[in-house]
Design an enzyme around this catalytic site. Structure first.
Site, short mmCIF file in Angstrom:
data_model
loop_
_atom_site.label_atom_id
_atom_site.label_comp_id
_atom_site.label_asym_id
_atom_site.label_seq_id
_atom_site.Cartn_x
_atom_site.Cartn_y
_atom_site.Cartn_z
N ASP A 29 0.88 -1.17 0.00
CA ASP A 29 0.00 0.00 0.00
C ASP A 29 0.91 1.21 0.00
O ASP A 29 1.92 1.24 0.71
CB ASP A 29 -0.92 0.01 1.23
CG ASP A 29 -2.09 0.96 1.04
OD1 ASP A 29 -2.70 0.92 -0.05
OD2 ASP A 29 -2.40 1.74 1.95
N SER A 30 0.60 2.16 -0.83
CA SER A 30 1.49 3.32 -0.93
C SER A 30 0.70 4.59 -1.20
O SER A 30 -0.47 4.55 -1.59
CB SER A 30 2.54 3.10 -2.04
OG SER A 30 1.91 2.76 -3.25
N PHE A 68 3.98 7.97 -12.67
CA PHE A 68 2.53 8.00 -12.51
C PHE A 68 2.22 8.63 -11.16
O PHE A 68 3.12 9.13 -10.47
CB PHE A 68 1.95 6.59 -12.62
CG PHE A 68 2.55 5.61 -11.63
CD1 PHE A 68 1.92 5.35 -10.42
CD2 PHE A 68 3.73 4.95 -11.92
CE1 PHE A 68 2.47 4.46 -9.51
CE2 PHE A 68 4.29 4.05 -11.02
CZ PHE A 68 3.66 3.81 -9.81
#
Length: 201
Positions: free
Chosen positions: A73-74, A156
């Site tokens: 998770d980032s 991104f």
């Protein structure tokens, strides 16, 4: 499926390649959840931290397949915004919004804020859950600040407005190979490798 096969909670092929570069040193190969035949149902990320969400994604899939599972998770946390968007980074501008809308919202929120107050950090937490309950958690961070406009076309997320500490260009201006050596995910992967080495002792 062999016992040394790890199931990745992500469908992102690039992330899987990065993670497998580490795990293959320990005789572990990775396949995506789709390749493992895991139902496409989305796992609700209702945790309050990157650690909680990362663990939940890995644990829920491990329960289905009874295999070692890995998830990450980032997101990005901005000092001036009190740590926001944090775990809500992917949906900062709304559930249906994309990366571009998220960046536009962030730049608008920081309008008129001087550079010394635009500190930020990218965070990545990788969690590996084993069927016997053993859990490895690796957290990586990359500090920097938010620029005043979008620059660069690589990457991104918030890459085109995030300037890492010690540099004067955004992540989106780096070649992917250079960014991947210093990113929050790179640091988390280094820590994961250390944890796997300790586990082998």
């Amino acid at each position: 499926m062999e016992n040394n096969t790890i199931i990745a909670a992500t469908r992102n092929a690039h992330k899987i390649i990065e993670i497998e570069a580490i795990t293959k040193k320990f005789g572990m190969n990775i396949i995506s959840r789709d390749e493992a035949g895991i139902p496409k149902d989305e796992i609700e990320e209702d945790g309050t931290t990157f650690e909680e969400n990362s663990y939940k994604k890995a644990y829920e899939i491990m329960k289905i397949c009874n295999r070692i599972t890995i998830a990450d998770d980032s997101g990005i946390s901005v000092d001036y915004l009190g740590g926001a968007p944090g775990i809500y980074s992917a949906r900062y501008a709304g559930e249906e919004c994309d990366d571009a809308a998220n960046r536009v919202k962030m730049l608008k929120e920081l309008e008129g804020v001087p550079v010394e107050k635009r500190g930020a950090k990218y965070v990545c937490v990788i969690t590996m859950v084993f069927p016997d309950g053993e859990t490895l958690v690796a957290r990586g961070e990359c500090r920097g600040h938010i620029g005043f406009e979008e620059i660069g076309t690589n990457g991104f997320g918030y890459d085109s407005i995030f300037i890492p500490e010690g540099f004067d260009k955004t992540f989106a201006e780096f070649e992917p190979e250079a960014k991947n050596k210093m990113s929050h995910r790179a640091e988390a992967l280094i820590k994961l490798e250390q944890l796997l080495r300790e586990r082998e002792k």
